[in-house]
Design a protein around this motif. Structure first.
Motif, PDB file in Angstrom:
ATOM      1  N   PRO A  12       3.808   5.943 -13.007  1.00 30.41           N
ATOM      2  CA  PRO A  12       3.848   5.307 -11.717  1.00 30.41           C
ATOM      3  C   PRO A  12       2.530   4.649 -11.162  1.00 30.41           C
ATOM      4  O   PRO A  12       2.102   5.061 -10.083  1.00 30.41           O
ATOM      5  CB  PRO A  12       4.634   6.098 -10.759  1.00 30.41           C
ATOM      6  CG  PRO A  12       4.071   7.520 -11.257  1.00 30.41           C
ATOM      7  CD  PRO A  12       4.253   7.328 -12.657  1.00 30.41           C
ATOM      8  N   SER A  67      -8.077   6.044  -3.327  1.00 30.08           N
ATOM      9  CA  SER A  67      -6.785   5.758  -3.793  1.00 30.08           C
ATOM     10  C   SER A  67      -5.641   5.629  -2.573  1.00 30.08           C
ATOM     11  O   SER A  67      -6.019   5.853  -1.740  1.00 30.08           O
ATOM     12  CB  SER A  67      -6.400   7.267  -4.658  1.00 30.08           C
ATOM     13  OG  SER A  67      -5.865   8.077  -3.791  1.00 30.08           O
ATOM     14  N   THR A  69      -3.630   7.080  -1.117  1.00 32.42           N
ATOM     15  CA  THR A  69      -3.348   8.189  -0.121  1.00 32.42           C
ATOM     16  C   THR A  69      -4.109   7.760   1.229  1.00 32.42           C
ATOM     17  O   THR A  69      -3.637   8.109   2.476  1.00 32.42           O
ATOM     18  CB  THR A  69      -3.336   9.383  -0.807  1.00 32.42           C
ATOM     19  OG1 THR A  69      -2.438   9.658  -1.740  1.00 32.42           O
ATOM     20  CG2 THR A  69      -3.067  10.475   0.465  1.00 32.42           C
ATOM     21  N   ILE A  72      -2.369   5.844   3.809  1.00 37.54           N
ATOM     22  CA  ILE A  72      -1.146   6.682   4.610  1.00 37.54           C
ATOM     23  C   ILE A  72      -2.249   7.479   5.611  1.00 37.54           C
ATOM     24  O   ILE A  72      -1.911   7.250   7.090  1.00 37.54           O
ATOM     25  CB  ILE A  72      -0.518   7.822   3.845  1.00 37.54           C
ATOM     26  CG1 ILE A  72      -0.016   7.080   2.407  1.00 37.54           C
ATOM     27  CG2 ILE A  72       0.671   8.151   4.768  1.00 37.54           C
ATOM     28  CD1 ILE A  72       0.749   8.081   1.777  1.00 37.54           C
ATOM     29  N   TYR A  94       6.424  10.970  -1.025  1.00 37.83           N
ATOM     30  CA  TYR A  94       5.357  10.257  -0.350  1.00 37.83           C
ATOM     31  C   TYR A  94       5.504  10.416   0.997  1.00 37.83           C
ATOM     32  O   TYR A  94       4.437  10.410   1.801  1.00 37.83           O
ATOM     33  CB  TYR A  94       5.405   8.800  -1.074  1.00 37.83           C
ATOM     34  CG  TYR A  94       4.704   8.739  -2.339  1.00 37.83           C
ATOM     35  CD1 TYR A  94       3.321   8.964  -2.571  1.00 37.83           C
ATOM     36  CD2 TYR A  94       5.551   8.900  -3.492  1.00 37.83           C
ATOM     37  CE1 TYR A  94       2.694   9.101  -3.828  1.00 37.83           C
ATOM     38  CE2 TYR A  94       4.957   9.052  -4.743  1.00 37.83           C
ATOM     39  CZ  TYR A  94       3.641   9.321  -4.652  1.00 37.83           C
ATOM     40  OH  TYR A  94       3.001   9.187  -6.236  1.00 37.83           O
ATOM     41  N   ARG A  97       4.047  13.454   1.923  1.00 38.62           N
ATOM     42  CA  ARG A  97       2.625  13.353   2.216  1.00 38.62           C
ATOM     43  C   ARG A  97       2.241  13.018   3.411  1.00 38.62           C
ATOM     44  O   ARG A  97       1.233  13.359   4.174  1.00 38.62           O
ATOM     45  CB  ARG A  97       2.056  12.652   1.148  1.00 38.62           C
ATOM     46  CG  ARG A  97       0.814  12.740   0.853  1.00 38.62           C
ATOM     47  CD  ARG A  97       0.056  11.793  -0.534  1.00 38.62           C
ATOM     48  NE  ARG A  97       0.755  12.360  -1.674  1.00 38.62           N
ATOM     49  CZ  ARG A  97       0.412  12.065  -2.769  1.00 38.62           C
ATOM     50  NH1 ARG A  97      -0.363  10.886  -2.952  1.00 38.62           N
ATOM     51  NH2 ARG A  97       1.037  12.683  -3.903  1.00 38.62           N
ATOM     52  N   THR A 141       8.483   5.338   3.593  1.00 30.88           N
ATOM     53  CA  THR A 141       8.121   4.516   2.414  1.00 30.88           C
ATOM     54  C   THR A 141       9.140   3.708   1.724  1.00 30.88           C
ATOM     55  O   THR A 141      10.543   3.932   1.820  1.00 30.88           O
ATOM     56  CB  THR A 141       8.112   5.932   1.374  1.00 30.88           C
ATOM     57  OG1 THR A 141       7.170   6.982   1.959  1.00 30.88           O
ATOM     58  CG2 THR A 141       7.358   5.426  -0.012  1.00 30.88           C
ATOM     59  N   ASN A 143       9.492   2.382  -1.560  1.00 33.42           N
ATOM     60  CA  ASN A 143      10.333   2.906  -2.843  1.00 33.42           C
ATOM     61  C   ASN A 143       9.599   4.108  -2.842  1.00 33.42           C
ATOM     62  O   ASN A 143       8.463   4.144  -3.152  1.00 33.42           O
ATOM     63  CB  ASN A 143       9.553   1.788  -3.883  1.00 33.42           C
ATOM     64  CG  ASN A 143      10.061   2.344  -5.277  1.00 33.42           C
ATOM     65  OD1 ASN A 143      11.194   3.159  -5.490  1.00 33.42           O
ATOM     66  ND2 ASN A 143       9.102   2.342  -6.153  1.00 33.42           N
ATOM     67  N   THR A 145       8.451   6.804  -4.923  1.00 26.28           N
ATOM     68  CA  THR A 145       8.048   6.688  -6.133  1.00 26.28           C
ATOM     69  C   THR A 145       8.486   7.921  -6.880  1.00 26.28           C
ATOM     70  O   THR A 145       8.595   7.809  -8.100  1.00 26.28           O
ATOM     71  CB  THR A 145       6.686   6.308  -6.160  1.00 26.28           C
ATOM     72  OG1 THR A 145       6.142   5.552  -5.327  1.00 26.28           O
ATOM     73  CG2 THR A 145       6.144   5.660  -7.739  1.00 26.28           C
ATOM     74  N   ASP A 170       4.860   2.680   3.777  1.00 21.76           N
ATOM     75  CA  ASP A 170       4.220   2.884   2.581  1.00 21.76           C
ATOM     76  C   ASP A 170       4.555   1.968   1.516  1.00 21.76           C
ATOM     77  O   ASP A 170       5.836   2.203   0.884  1.00 21.76           O
ATOM     78  CB  ASP A 170       4.181   4.193   2.178  1.00 21.76           C
ATOM     79  CG  ASP A 170       3.478   4.724   0.863  1.00 21.76           C
ATOM     80  OD1 ASP A 170       2.894   3.657   0.095  1.00 21.76           O
ATOM     81  OD2 ASP A 170       3.229   5.796   0.499  1.00 21.76           O
ATOM     82  N   SER A 173       4.170   1.102  -3.850  1.00 21.85           N
ATOM     83  CA  SER A 173       4.734   1.134  -5.030  1.00 21.85           C
ATOM     84  C   SER A 173       5.804  -0.140  -5.002  1.00 21.85           C
ATOM     85  O   SER A 173       6.691  -0.274  -6.152  1.00 21.85           O
ATOM     86  CB  SER A 173       5.499   2.316  -5.704  1.00 21.85           C
ATOM     87  OG  SER A 173       6.401   2.839  -4.898  1.00 21.85           O
ATOM     88  N   GLN A 195      -4.392  -0.776  -8.190  1.00 24.60           N
ATOM     89  CA  GLN A 195      -3.862  -0.152  -9.623  1.00 24.60           C
ATOM     90  C   GLN A 195      -2.637  -0.154  -9.791  1.00 24.60           C
ATOM     91  O   GLN A 195      -2.150   0.095 -10.768  1.00 24.60           O
ATOM     92  CB  GLN A 195      -4.606   1.055  -9.894  1.00 24.60           C
ATOM     93  CG  GLN A 195      -3.839   2.112  -9.275  1.00 24.60           C
ATOM     94  CD  GLN A 195      -4.135   2.594  -7.959  1.00 24.60           C
ATOM     95  OE1 GLN A 195      -4.834   1.951  -7.316  1.00 24.60           O
ATOM     96  NE2 GLN A 195      -3.942   3.721  -7.464  1.00 24.60           N
ATOM     97  N   LYS A 196      -1.763  -0.636  -8.804  1.00 23.81           N
ATOM     98  CA  LYS A 196      -0.465  -0.677  -8.889  1.00 23.81           C
ATOM     99  C   LYS A 196       0.176  -1.978  -9.084  1.00 23.81           C
ATOM    100  O   LYS A 196      -0.076  -2.608 -10.161  1.00 23.81           O
ATOM    101  CB  LYS A 196       0.364   0.124  -7.611  1.00 23.81           C
ATOM    102  CG  LYS A 196      -0.039   1.575  -7.406  1.00 23.81           C
ATOM    103  CD  LYS A 196       1.016   2.668  -7.253  1.00 23.81           C
ATOM    104  CE  LYS A 196       0.288   3.783  -7.160  1.00 23.81           C
ATOM    105  NZ  LYS A 196       1.375   4.829  -6.795  1.00 23.81           N
TER     106      LYS A 196
HETATM  107  C1  LIG Z   1       0.999   5.815  -6.006  1.00 24.24           C
HETATM  108  C2  LIG Z   1       1.478   5.806  -4.534  1.00 24.24           C
HETATM  109  C3  LIG Z   1       0.430   6.370  -3.567  1.00 24.24           C
HETATM  110  C4  LIG Z   1      -0.984   6.743  -3.821  1.00 24.24           C
HETATM  111  O1  LIG Z   1      -1.041   7.836  -4.510  1.00 24.24           O
HETATM  112  P1  LIG Z   1      -2.627   8.365  -4.826  1.00 24.24           P
HETATM  113  O2  LIG Z   1      -2.265   9.421  -5.601  1.00 24.24           O
HETATM  114  O3  LIG Z   1      -3.416   8.526  -3.473  1.00 24.24           O
HETATM  115  O4  LIG Z   1      -3.001   7.179  -5.820  1.00 24.24           O
HETATM  116  C5  LIG Z   1       1.038   6.451  -2.343  1.00 24.24           C
HETATM  117  N1  LIG Z   1       2.337   6.079  -2.010  1.00 24.24           N
HETATM  118  C6  LIG Z   1       3.135   5.654  -2.954  1.00 24.24           C
HETATM  119  C7  LIG Z   1       4.685   5.478  -2.479  1.00 24.24           C
HETATM  120  C8  LIG Z   1       2.670   5.585  -4.344  1.00 24.24           C
HETATM  121  O5  LIG Z   1       3.740   5.269  -5.348  1.00 24.24           O
END
Ligand SMILES: *Cc1c(COP(=O)(O)O)cnc(C)c1O
Length: 376
Positions: A12, A67, A69, A72, A94, A97, A141, A143, A145, A170, A173, A195-196
């Protein structure tokens, strides 16, 4: 330019990128405090708002080095007014998190938890808002993930606004994959990383949201220095630059990725991800794999398959077999069920999934896993 070995990433994110995006990072050295670099970031910030169809007078984007996170963290710690509570509508890893972030900052919050394979019950969301008039921020969130379930953000956002709360989502994704309309979807703030969906590289994350709420947040309690939304916004408004050193090469790559995004087009890109997703599901169905999320609730980007009850099944061995042949599969993120994930992100198309299943079937055969796979 020499072509670079092409790996098919079914994890993902980070996702498979084009060579043109990879090579766009190779540029003459530049100090990011030069005007030339600030002007690149201005166009980039506007494009990030346009992807979710935001009016540039009402919405803006704020960039961070980190990244996904970090977004959030930034939204939750920066957008909660004094004396108010956070409501997290939580059906997965997520949103959990986001709850952890509330715990770390010691913020008053309600963790409205639902099973990971279920959509949030909107009646309960509304009751919670009605019974807790001090909720100032609702977070969820789009989707999840970890499973690939799609949450009803437009409906949750309407409820948040009905009870006078801000709504942060969030969308890491879904952004730049599944179409989003920030205004019609009742979103005050959404977020993603380069990167997504954008198919660039790690290091650049961004929050897209309502300018006037950011300006109001100047008065809210400050809980972080590096990760404060207003502080970073204000610096961009005054200087056009990030407060601290930006991820220079990732910014060049993201600008190239945006060019490719507009060239492909929102609808065509979503259609391509859908083709990939359908090919993944057909492949899994043919082999008899069960999935966690029922078809009508899937976002269309992540498939979450349950481990078969077969003594010969070993995720690690199957993973390594595929990895050595250029295909990356990914473990699940659910504590109650053992799963693995196949994701439709990145610069890939349906023929790549056909090629993947040839290798995946070979792997099952090599390790003696019965096909179709068995469940007790
Ligand atoms: C990838 C993702 C993140 C970010 O995760 P990192 O590990 O910080 O890259 C946050 N929320 C969702 C829904 C994600 O898919």
């Amino acid at each position: 330019m020499e072509s670079i070995k092409r790996n098919i990433l079914l994890n993902p994110g980070p996702s498979t990128t084009t060579d043109s995006v990879k090579y766009s990072q190779v540029v003459p050295d530049i100090c990011p405090r030069e005007k030339e670099f600030a002007s690149l970031m201005k166009g980039l910030r506007e494009d990030l708002v346009k992807i979710v169809h935001g009016d540039l007078n009402k919405y803006t984007s704020v960039l961070f080095c980190g990244s996904g996170t970090i977004n959030i963290d930034v939204c939750i710690n920066s957008l909660l007014p004094e004396g108010k509570k956070v409501l997290v509508v939580n059906n997965g890893a997520y949103s959990t998190r986001a709850v952890e972030i509330c715990q770390y900052y010691g913020l008053p919050h309600i963790n409205l938890a639902f099973p990971v394979d279920q959509r949030p019950d909107l009646t309960l969301v509304e009751e919670t808002l009605k019974n807790n008039p001090d909720i100032g921020l609702v977070h969820t969130t789009h989707n999840e993930t970890g499973t690939g379930i799609l949450n009803p953000i437009r409906e949750i956002g309407a409820l948040a606004h009905k009870y006078g709360a801000f709504f942060t989502v969030d969308t890491t994704s879904t952004y730049a994959m599944r179409p989003i309309n920030i205004e019609e979807d009742n979103i005050d703030f959404c977020m993603a990383s380069a990167q997504k969906g954008l198919m660039a590289f790690t290091g650049l994350s961004f929050v897209v949201g309502n300018r006037s709420i950011i300006e109001q947040s100047k008065q809210f309690p400050k809980r972080s220095f590096y990760c404060n939304l207003y502080l970073q916004y204000e610096y961009f408004e005054k200087t056009g630059e990030m407060h601290f050193t930006p991820p220079v090469q990732t910014i060049y790559a993201t600008i190239q990725a945006l060019k490719e995004y507009w060239k492909e087009g929102e609808q065509a890109k979503w259609a391509r991800h859908t083709r990939v997703f359908n090919a993944i599901n057909e492949g899994l169905d043919e082999l008899g794999f069960k999935q966690v999320i029922k078809p009508e609730w899937r976002t269309g980007l992540v498939s979450s398959a349950i481990y078969p009850d077969d003594p010969n099944w070993s995720f690690e061995k199957i993973h390594d077999y595929c990895y050595e042949r250029g295909f990356t599969i990914y473990p699940g993120k659910i504590s109650t069920t053992n799963t693995f994930r196949l994701c439709a992100l990145g610069a890939i198309d349906a023929p790549d999934i056909k090629d993947f299943f040839v290798v995946f079937k070979e792997a099952l055969k090599t390790y003696g896993v019965s096909v179709p796979v068995k469940y007790n």
